[in-house]
Design a protein around this motif. Structure first.
Motif, PDB file in Angstrom:
ATOM      1  N   THR A   1       0.825  -1.203   0.000  1.00  0.00           N
ATOM      2  CA  THR A   1       0.000   0.000   0.000  1.00  0.00           C
ATOM      3  C   THR A   1       0.859   1.252   0.000  1.00  0.00           C
ATOM      4  OG1 THR A   1      -1.422  -1.295   1.438  1.00  0.00           O
ATOM      5  CG2 THR A   1      -2.026   0.999   1.109  1.00  0.00           C
TER       6      THR A   1
ATOM      7  N   SER B   1      -1.442  -1.720  -5.305  1.00  0.00           N
ATOM      8  CA  SER B   1      -1.279  -3.065  -4.724  1.00  0.00           C
ATOM      9  C   SER B   1      -0.575  -4.034  -5.669  1.00  0.00           C
ATOM     10  CB  SER B   1      -2.641  -3.656  -4.309  1.00  0.00           C
ATOM     11  OG  SER B   1      -3.159  -2.945  -3.213  1.00  0.00           O
TER      12      SER B   1
ATOM     13  N   GLY C   1      -0.404  -4.523   4.163  1.00  0.00           N
ATOM     14  CA  GLY C   1      -1.549  -4.344   3.299  1.00  0.00           C
ATOM     15  C   GLY C   1      -1.886  -5.609   2.527  1.00  0.00           C
TER      16      GLY C   1
ATOM     17  N   ASP D   1      -5.635  -5.652   2.750  1.00  0.00           N
ATOM     18  CA  ASP D   1      -6.461  -5.583   1.544  1.00  0.00           C
ATOM     19  C   ASP D   1      -7.633  -6.550   1.640  1.00  0.00           C
ATOM     20  OD1 ASP D   1      -4.667  -3.821   0.558  1.00  0.00           O
ATOM     21  OD2 ASP D   1      -4.016  -5.038  -1.150  1.00  0.00           O
TER      22      ASP D   1
ATOM     23  N   ASP E   1     -10.359  -5.079   3.494  1.00  0.00           N
ATOM     24  CA  ASP E   1     -11.077  -4.116   2.661  1.00  0.00           C
ATOM     25  C   ASP E   1     -12.052  -4.835   1.732  1.00  0.00           C
ATOM     26  OD1 ASP E   1      -9.372  -2.409   3.911  1.00  0.00           O
ATOM     27  OD2 ASP E   1      -8.152  -1.941   2.146  1.00  0.00           O
TER      28      ASP E   1
ATOM     29  N   LEU F   1     -13.715   0.381  -2.510  1.00  0.00           N
ATOM     30  CA  LEU F   1     -12.472   0.017  -1.815  1.00  0.00           C
ATOM     31  C   LEU F   1     -11.958   1.190  -0.989  1.00  0.00           C
ATOM     32  CD1 LEU F   1     -10.478  -2.142  -4.410  1.00  0.00           C
ATOM     33  CD2 LEU F   1     -11.127  -2.818  -2.095  1.00  0.00           C
ATOM     34  N   THR F   2     -12.038   2.381  -1.566  1.00  0.00           N
ATOM     35  CA  THR F   2     -11.593   3.567  -0.840  1.00  0.00           C
ATOM     36  C   THR F   2     -12.451   3.794   0.400  1.00  0.00           C
ATOM     37  OG1 THR F   2     -10.931   4.514  -2.945  1.00  0.00           O
ATOM     38  CG2 THR F   2     -11.060   6.024  -1.080  1.00  0.00           C
TER      39      THR F   2
ATOM     40  N   ARG G   1     -11.607   1.217   3.044  1.00  0.00           N
ATOM     41  CA  ARG G   1     -10.346   1.503   3.723  1.00  0.00           C
ATOM     42  C   ARG G   1     -10.529   2.619   4.759  1.00  0.00           C
ATOM     43  NH1 ARG G   1      -6.593   5.000   2.405  1.00  0.00           N
ATOM     44  NH2 ARG G   1      -7.424   5.329   0.309  1.00  0.00           N
TER      45      ARG G   1
ATOM     46  N   LYS H   1     -12.429   1.273   7.767  1.00  0.00           N
ATOM     47  CA  LYS H   1     -11.544   0.419   8.573  1.00  0.00           C
ATOM     48  C   LYS H   1     -10.633   1.285   9.441  1.00  0.00           C
ATOM     49  CE  LYS H   1      -7.827  -1.229   6.634  1.00  0.00           C
ATOM     50  NZ  LYS H   1      -6.970  -1.982   5.709  1.00  0.00           N
ATOM     51  N   GLU H   2     -10.057   2.312   8.819  1.00  0.00           N
ATOM     52  CA  GLU H   2      -9.134   3.175   9.561  1.00  0.00           C
ATOM     53  C   GLU H   2      -9.864   3.931  10.670  1.00  0.00           C
ATOM     54  OE1 GLU H   2      -6.073   3.735   5.802  1.00  0.00           O
ATOM     55  OE2 GLU H   2      -7.134   5.505   6.552  1.00  0.00           O
TER      56      GLU H   2
ATOM     57  N   SER I   1      -1.791  -2.961   9.193  1.00  0.00           N
ATOM     58  CA  SER I   1      -2.952  -3.746   9.621  1.00  0.00           C
ATOM     59  C   SER I   1      -2.911  -4.086  11.106  1.00  0.00           C
ATOM     60  CB  SER I   1      -3.046  -5.032   8.797  1.00  0.00           C
ATOM     61  OG  SER I   1      -3.178  -4.719   7.439  1.00  0.00           O
TER      62      SER I   1
END
Lengths: 628, 173
Positions: free
Chosen positions: A29, A86, A212, A241, A244, A270-271, A274, A277-278, A345
């Motif tokens: 990433t 990726s 990632g 990933d 994600d 995907l964005t 992510r 998740k963050e 991660s």
């Protein structure tokens, strides 16, 4: 420390020179470059003050140079087919293998007859190796600008679990980027170095590296400045990933609608995944507003608990690999003194909780898990170029996967088991099974499965010219050599006749030497004159090294180990090499270096034997080494 | 290069079945400190090649001397005894019976009530048998290479069961 470059204690050493070197973490990433400056390892920033370079490359038409990093990442949604991210996950993968995972990528993969897949972009077809080379070139240039000079070399980190094809692909990328690779270093080992675990008393440590795209676990033992990797395990296809993608699947379930999604919608989701998740690293829940173009949208919340349930299988898979690595190392979880977390991660709370529960102690914190690998690589690079005078830290790493050969019935015969300390050379003997058989095909595989078909084929090569004998009479000795980068070369020889076949293992999935050369030529950054000048310079440096090493050796023990005649011959060779190196014929210099090496081999051998005796007879390494 | 000196000499150890593990570790570290390719990352090509060969040999020697079976095999090979392949069988009826019994035992343990503990115990048992055979080998290898060879074959059998049991433990995970 030197073998041929030995000077007497007290003798004037060469004036202290600071060599420029850098460590590069080429991540799935994000990527970083770091260097040791004034004794401290630090990551280097770009002109905008950014340390992290997103591992994203956007290709353009009209011969415009590709864009690398943040601006490329920002362009991903608008230009999904030309913006490659990726890429590390498909390094060293074949076209067939991509069919399994290619669906996660919106790119158009093209089969070209080469064993390396190409991606269609506005700038033409590019291989994953070339994409990685763009990232490496960007970081290399950043280091040159920041440090104010050419780099003597770089250490590039790779997941410990990378196989031969993936390592070779990484090295090829560095070559395309014009970087001299001092060493490929395993990421977990780099992290251990960065944490300065080597300054601790003896102990066993676990490095849990969840990035990632890849997962690695290494168990290391430290004894008096020597870091021994006891075992390593991992999955080169398991990473953040996957979290994600898990989340994207969930989002699509919420949105409902069509099974097929367009590349740009996939990028968008995907964005969003992510970011969610963050956010859940700190927050207990996030509000999501999914709306992209004319597609049906969705609005709602996602709690950390829901998220944990979605990604739990991924985390549990990593913990199973941890258990196996402990078993391979022959240690219990209580034996582990420190646990180091590496990779973005590991910010996910569920990951930390799972580790703390398993080892019954909190993991080490302190260094940014995203920077720790590049910092360790920088420290190792500093040691390798000889800047660190008290750098007697030594890293002994292992092969992550077993290496073997195909034997009758499609079975794998393991020649070098996984977790063998490298470098290693091991030979295996085979025989013919038919009368008068004159050729033999040898397939080299990597992996843990019994059947060849279930493992990864690295190469197939042929040994020809075996003298005809009755079945079973020929003795074919196949030698596997794995170097300190974890790269394999194989040599085969028929013992009775001496017939030899040597191959470098790359054909199955890597670029051929010809392809690499071709890419170098095509690279418009290297005008022909530049390239020639570069080759000449490389040969001159190598000649200089050879001359310096030989002269130092002769001065040190030439009288003791050589007859007057032998010495005169070597001295003539040296002056001849020096004269040739002063001129500008790269090929002539190269040939003369080879001749010098050949003709001085016997002397090197005598010195080697003597230094083994010295090393064991209680003299410290420093006494027989350079001496301060 | 004279890489033909035997592993014992390389590590400064007497030629013997019983070895001083601490001495071996110490020698191993000092040899790697000196010869490992990391010490020659920017050296001339020839030095890099020699260092690769030497470090490979040091690693291999360390592995062979550390392993009870490999060490035994190596001692006999130094004596010029042809050990044949790993799978060569032993014609010894009593041992044959023992082999069958042990295999049955392993199977029972695997399907028993507590395979984890049972397999762990089995692994320890095999380690002990290998040690016992090692003691025997140490007495006999200079006297009778034929007997010593049989002892190695027994060790190899116990070792195969040991590995099988470990694989079964892995599968439990």
């Amino acid at each position: 420390m030197a073998l041929l470059q030995i000077s007497e204690p007290g003798e004037a050493a060469a004036p202290h020179q600071h060599h420029l070197a850098a460590g590069i973490d080429l991540g799935t990433t994000n990527s970083l470059v770091a260097s040791v400056r004034s004794g401290v390892a630090e990551t280097l920033q770009d002109p905008d003050g950014e340390h992290i370079l997103p591992s994203v490359v956007q290709y353009h038409g009209d011969g415009e140079s590709p864009t690398v990093g943040l601006s490329a990442r920002n362009a991903a949604v608008g230009d999904p087919l030309n913006t490659l991210a990726s890429i590390k996950r498909i390094m060293g993968k074949s076209v067939d293998e991509l069919k399994g995972i290619g669906g996660q990528y919106p790119y158009s993969f093209i089969e070209t007859g080469s064993s390396v897949p190409r991606i269609e972009t506005a700038a033409g077809l590019v291989s994953p190796i070339e994409v990685s080379a763009e990232i490496l070139r960007n970081l290399g240039e950043r280091a040159v600008e920041t440090l104010g000079g050419d780099l003597e070399g770089v250490v590039i980190t790779v997941p410990a679990y990378f196989d031969d094809a993936q390592r070779q692909a990484t090295k090829d990328a560095a070559k395309l980027a014009g970087l001299n690779v001092l060493r490929l270093l395993n990421e977990p080992t780099a992290a251990a170095v960065a944490y300065g675990l080597d300054s601790q008393p003896e102990g066993i440590h676990a490095i849990y590296d969840f990035g990632g795209g890849t997962f690695d676990i290494s168990i290391l033992r430290l004894t008096r400045g020597v870091f021994e990797v006891l075992s390593t395990g991992g999955d080169a296809m398991l990473g953040g990933d996957d979290m994600d993608h898990q989340l994207v699947e969930w989002m699509r379930g919420q949105i409902g609608g069509e099974d097929e999604v367009s590349p740009s919608l996939l990028k968008y989701l995907l964005t969003e995944a992510r970011l969610a998740k963050e956010a859940l690293t700190e927050a207990e829940a996030v509000e999501l507003q999914l709306q992209y173009g004319d597609y049906p949208g969705w609005q709602g919340s996602l709690t950390r608990e829901q998220f944990n349930r979605l990604v739990d299988p991924i985390v549990q898979r990593s913990m199973r690999i941890v258990r196996r690595a402990l078993r391979d190392a022959g240690v219990e979880r209580d034996d582990v003194a420190e646990i180091v977390l590496v990779g973005g991660s590991t910010r996910v709370p569920l990951v930390r909780e799972s580790i703390e529960t398993f080892f019954a102690r909190p993991p080490l914190q302190g260094i940014d898990p995203e920077r720790v690998v590049s910092l360790g690589a920088a420290i190792q690079a500093d040691i390798l170029v000889g800047n660190n005078s008290d750098g007697d830290l030594l890293l002994l790493d292992v092969t992550p996967l077993s290496l073997g050969l195909e034997i009758m019935g499609g079975m794998t015969e393991v020649v070098i088991p996984r977790n063998t300390t490298i470098p290693v050379a091991r030979a295996q003997e085979f025989t013919t099974f038919k009368d008068g058989q004159t050729a033999m095909s040898i397939q080299v595989v990597q992996g843990e499965r019994e059947m060849v078909a279930d493992n990864r084929s690295l190469a197939r090569f042929e040994l020809r010219g075996i003298p005809p004998m009755v079945a079973g009479a020929a003795r074919i000795r196949v030698t596997f050599q794995v170097d300190a980068d974890g790269l394999l070369s194989v040599a085969a020889q028929e013992e009775n006749s001496g017939v030899q076949a040597e191959i470098e293992v790359r054909p199955s999935y890597g670029l051929s030497d010809g392809e690499v050369e071709g890419m170098l030529k095509d690279s418009y950054r290297f005008a022909e004159a530049d390239r020639d000048a570069r080759m000449l310079r490389e040969q001159q440096v190598e000649a200089e090294r050879t001359v310096v090493a030989m002269e130092a050796a002769l001065q040190h023990d030439g009288d003791e180990l050589l007859s007057a005649e032998e010495r005169t011959q070597l001295e003539q060779l040296i002056s001849c090499l020096r004269a040739t190196a002063a001129k500008d014929d790269a090929r002539a210099i190269e040939q003369l270096i080879e001749k010098t090496n050949r003709d001085s081999e016997f002397y090197a051998a005598r010195r080697m034997d003597r230094s083994v005796h010295d090393a064991l007879s209680g003299k410290s390494v420093d006494e027989i080494g350079e001496g301060e | 290069m004279n890489l033909t000196t035997n592993y014992f000499e390389l590590f400064g150890l007497p030629v013997s079945y019983s070895i001083d593990r601490r001495q071996l570790s110490q020698s191993y570290r000092s040899l790697q400190q000196q010869f490992h390719p990391d010490r020659f990352a920017t050296a001339a090509e020839q030095e890099r090649r020699i260092s690769l060969q030497m470090a490979s040999r040091v690693n291999e020697g360390n592995r062979v001397l550390r392993d009870p079976i490999e060490r035994a095999r190596y001692l006999l090979e130094m004596e010029g005894v042809d050990l044949g392949t790993d799978g060569e069988t032993l014609r010894d009826n009593q041992f044959l019976l023992e082999q069958i019994e042990l295999r049955e035992q392993l199977e029972e343990v695997q399907h028993g009530a507590d395979p984890g503990a049972g397999l762990g115990h089995f692994v320890e048992q095999m380690e002990q048998r290998i040690r016992q055979q090692g003691e025997q080998f140490s007495q006999q290898w200079q006297e009778s290479s034929a007997e010593a060879k049989k002892t190695i074959q027994r060790m190899q059998f116990f070792n195969r069961l040991h590995r099988q049991a470990e694989t079964m433990i892995d599968d439990l995970i």
